[in-house]
Design a protein around this motif. Structure first.
Motif, PDB file in Angstrom:
ATOM      1  N   ILE A  42       0.847  -1.186   0.000  1.00  0.00           N
ATOM      2  CA  ILE A  42       0.000   0.000   0.000  1.00  0.00           C
ATOM      3  C   ILE A  42       0.885   1.239   0.000  1.00  0.00           C
ATOM      4  O   ILE A  42       1.787   1.373   0.819  1.00  0.00           O
ATOM      5  CB  ILE A  42      -0.930   0.011   1.216  1.00  0.00           C
ATOM      6  CG1 ILE A  42      -1.901  -1.172   1.157  1.00  0.00           C
ATOM      7  CG2 ILE A  42      -1.695   1.333   1.298  1.00  0.00           C
ATOM      8  CD1 ILE A  42      -2.800  -1.286   2.366  1.00  0.00           C
ATOM      9  N   ASP A  45      -3.046   6.073  -1.452  1.00  0.00           N
ATOM     10  CA  ASP A  45      -4.380   5.520  -1.670  1.00  0.00           C
ATOM     11  C   ASP A  45      -4.383   4.400  -2.711  1.00  0.00           C
ATOM     12  O   ASP A  45      -5.429   4.021  -3.224  1.00  0.00           O
ATOM     13  CB  ASP A  45      -5.359   6.626  -2.080  1.00  0.00           C
ATOM     14  CG  ASP A  45      -4.924   7.338  -3.360  1.00  0.00           C
ATOM     15  OD1 ASP A  45      -3.815   7.049  -3.878  1.00  0.00           O
ATOM     16  OD2 ASP A  45      -5.689   8.191  -3.839  1.00  0.00           O
ATOM     17  N   VAL A  47      -2.905   0.400  -4.057  1.00  0.00           N
ATOM     18  CA  VAL A  47      -2.319  -0.893  -3.715  1.00  0.00           C
ATOM     19  C   VAL A  47      -1.588  -1.400  -4.946  1.00  0.00           C
ATOM     20  O   VAL A  47      -2.178  -1.512  -6.025  1.00  0.00           O
ATOM     21  CB  VAL A  47      -3.384  -1.925  -3.295  1.00  0.00           C
ATOM     22  CG1 VAL A  47      -2.711  -3.235  -2.872  1.00  0.00           C
ATOM     23  CG2 VAL A  47      -4.246  -1.397  -2.171  1.00  0.00           C
ATOM     24  N   GLU A  76      -7.194  -0.040  -6.111  1.00  0.00           N
ATOM     25  CA  GLU A  76      -7.658   0.659  -4.923  1.00  0.00           C
ATOM     26  C   GLU A  76      -8.048  -0.374  -3.872  1.00  0.00           C
ATOM     27  O   GLU A  76      -8.372  -1.511  -4.204  1.00  0.00           O
ATOM     28  CB  GLU A  76      -8.867   1.536  -5.273  1.00  0.00           C
ATOM     29  CG  GLU A  76      -8.600   2.526  -6.397  1.00  0.00           C
ATOM     30  CD  GLU A  76      -9.889   3.087  -6.968  1.00  0.00           C
ATOM     31  OE1 GLU A  76     -10.924   3.080  -6.254  1.00  0.00           O
ATOM     32  OE2 GLU A  76      -9.882   3.522  -8.136  1.00  0.00           O
ATOM     33  N   MET A  77      -8.011   0.026  -2.613  1.00  0.00           N
ATOM     34  CA  MET A  77      -8.371  -0.889  -1.533  1.00  0.00           C
ATOM     35  C   MET A  77      -9.731  -0.537  -0.973  1.00  0.00           C
ATOM     36  O   MET A  77      -9.989   0.613  -0.613  1.00  0.00           O
ATOM     37  CB  MET A  77      -7.330  -0.835  -0.407  1.00  0.00           C
ATOM     38  CG  MET A  77      -7.562  -1.901   0.663  1.00  0.00           C
ATOM     39  SD  MET A  77      -6.351  -1.846   2.016  1.00  0.00           S
ATOM     40  CE  MET A  77      -6.901  -0.383   2.881  1.00  0.00           C
ATOM     41  N   ASN A 274       0.680  -2.689   7.493  1.00  0.00           N
ATOM     42  CA  ASN A 274       0.388  -1.262   7.402  1.00  0.00           C
ATOM     43  C   ASN A 274       0.970  -0.505   8.590  1.00  0.00           C
ATOM     44  O   ASN A 274       1.318  -1.095   9.619  1.00  0.00           O
ATOM     45  CB  ASN A 274      -1.124  -1.034   7.358  1.00  0.00           C
ATOM     46  CG  ASN A 274      -1.695  -1.220   5.969  1.00  0.00           C
ATOM     47  OD1 ASN A 274      -1.162  -0.698   4.989  1.00  0.00           O
ATOM     48  ND2 ASN A 274      -2.786  -1.962   5.875  1.00  0.00           N
ATOM     49  N   TYR A 297      -5.674 -10.712   2.784  1.00  0.00           N
ATOM     50  CA  TYR A 297      -5.688  -9.522   3.633  1.00  0.00           C
ATOM     51  C   TYR A 297      -5.925  -9.958   5.058  1.00  0.00           C
ATOM     52  O   TYR A 297      -6.782 -10.796   5.326  1.00  0.00           O
ATOM     53  CB  TYR A 297      -6.824  -8.577   3.185  1.00  0.00           C
ATOM     54  CG  TYR A 297      -6.985  -7.341   4.053  1.00  0.00           C
ATOM     55  CD1 TYR A 297      -6.127  -6.264   3.926  1.00  0.00           C
ATOM     56  CD2 TYR A 297      -8.015  -7.262   4.980  1.00  0.00           C
ATOM     57  CE1 TYR A 297      -6.285  -5.127   4.697  1.00  0.00           C
ATOM     58  CE2 TYR A 297      -8.185  -6.137   5.770  1.00  0.00           C
ATOM     59  CZ  TYR A 297      -7.314  -5.062   5.624  1.00  0.00           C
ATOM     60  OH  TYR A 297      -7.477  -3.939   6.398  1.00  0.00           O
TER      61      TYR A 297
END
Length: 301
Positions: A42, A45, A47, A76-77, A274, A297
Motif C-alpha cells: 500500500i 491511496d 495498492v 484501490e483498496m 500497514n 488480507y
C-alpha cells in the motif's frame, strides 16, 4: 537462581513483544485466480501488487525458457481489504520485461523492483548460464508514469539480487542475494541509500537471521521489525514468515515464526504490515486457494 529467573523473564518479554493477536483474521481476496497474485504493498491511496503478464485471452505469458513474466499492477483498496479496479502501471519503458516484488518510498516517488539482466550470467546452483535477477529503481513523474529506470550498481550479472524492501526512513534497502559468502541458496542483505541516487557497500545480515536454507521477501515495518520468509527447519509449512526485532541489541535473539493463521501448512511469504500495525497483506499457496500464488488480507494483527 536470580540469573535463571532473569533469563526466563527476558525470554518471556522477547516472546511477548512478538506475540500476535489471537483474533487475527485472514481473508482470501476475490482478485485471486489460477494465475499468480503476490507482493501487495500500500502506497498512499493505491495498492500495488505483482501479477502475470497475460495475452488478450487472459493466458499467462512465458519467456523462451518457459518461465512466467510478471508485471506490476495497481488498484484501490476497499474497506474490507479487497483490491478493486486493478490495472497495469503506466511506464515509459516499453516491452514485455519482468517486473515484480517491489518496494516504494513513502511519498510514492521512487520504486525498487525485481527484474532480470538482459544478458546471461552464471547460475551457481545449476551450473549453467541464466538471465539472473536484478534490482532496478524507477521514478514516478506526473504525466509520464514510471520512468528513469536504472539498475542498481551492485547488481552483477553472475549473481541474483531480488525482493527489495526500503526501511521506514528510506535510508536502507534490504534485499536478497546469492553473492559469494551466502550461507543458503539466498541470504538477506542491506545497503545504505542516499536520496535514491547513490548506494553504499552491501552488507549481509547476521548469521542468526540467515540460515543454511533460503531467505526471501524481506519487509521492515514502521516500528523497525524485520519480517522475512524462510524454509528453514522446524517451520509450520514449506515457506514460513518470521519476525526479528531490529531495535534489539540482544545477541541471543532468534527469528520467530508467526502463528497461524498468518503461517499455514502451505507456503506463506511476502508479508506486508500497514503503519497501523494491525492490518496488511500476505501471499500464500495454501489449501482452498484459488490457484498459484494468492493474496490474503489480514486484520487484528
Amino acid at each position: 537462581m536470580f540469573k535463571i529467573k532473569t533469563t526466563f523473564l527476558l525470554m518471556f518479554m522477547l516472546t511477548y513483544s512478538f506475540s500476535q493477536s489471537k483474533d487475527v483474521e485472514v481473508l482470501q481476496l476475490k482478485i485471486n485466480s489460477k494465475l499468480d497474485h503476490f507482493a501487495a504493498r500500500i502506497v498512499g491511496d493505491k495498492v500495488f501488487f505483482s501479477h502475470n503478464l497475460t495475452t488478450k485471452r487472459g493466458r499467462a505469458i512465458k519467456d523462451k525458457y518457459s518461465g512466467f513474466i510478471y508485471g506490476i499492477y495497481e488498484g484501490e483498496m476497499s474497506k474490507d481489504g479487497e483490491i478493486i479496479n486493478p490495472k497495469p502501471i503506466v511506464k515509459t519503458e516499453l516491452g514485455q520485461f519482468n517486473m515484480s516484488a517491489a518496494t516504494y518510498s513513502k511519498d510514492g516517488r521512487f520504486m525498487y523492483f525485481t527484474s532480470n539482466h538482459s544478458g546471461k550470467g552464471a547460475n551457481k546452483l545449476k551450473g549453467i548460464q541464466t538471465y539472473n535477477l536484478l534490482i532496478q529503481r524507477a521514478e514516478y513523474v506526473d504525466g509520464k508514469g514510471w520512468t528513469n529506470f536504472e539498475t542498481l550498481p551492485f547488481c552483477k550479472p553472475n549473481n541474483n539480487f531480488a525482493h527489495p524492501a526500503l526501511s521506514p526512513d528510506g535510508n536502507t534497502l534490504y534485499f536478497i542475494a546469492d553473492v559469494r559468502g551466502t550461507k543458503g541458496k539466498s541470504d538477506l542483505y542491506k545497503v545504505s541509500v542516499t536520496n535514491h541516487q547513490s548506494y553504499g557497500e552491501i552488507t549481509k545480515l547476521s548469521e542468526t537471521i540467515n540460515s543454511s536454507r533460503t531467505e526471501i521477501f524481506p519487509f521492515v515495518s514502521v516500528d523497525n521489525i524485520l519480517y522475512f520468509t524462510s524454509n528453514r527447519r522446524y517451520g509450520k509449512g514449506g515457506l514460513d514468515i518470521y519476525s526479528y526485532d531490529l531495535n534489539s541489541s540482544d545477541p541471543s535473539q532468534e527469528p520467530i515464526s508467526l502463528n497461524e493463521p498468518i503461517n499455514s501448512p502451505g507456503d506463506d511469504f511476502s508479508f506486508f504490515l500497514n503503519d497501523d500495525l494491525t492490518t496488511g497483506y500476505l501471499s500464500s499457496r495454501r489449501l482452498k486457494g484459488a490457484g498459484g500464488d494468492d493474496l490474503y488480507y489480514f486484520s487484528k494483527f
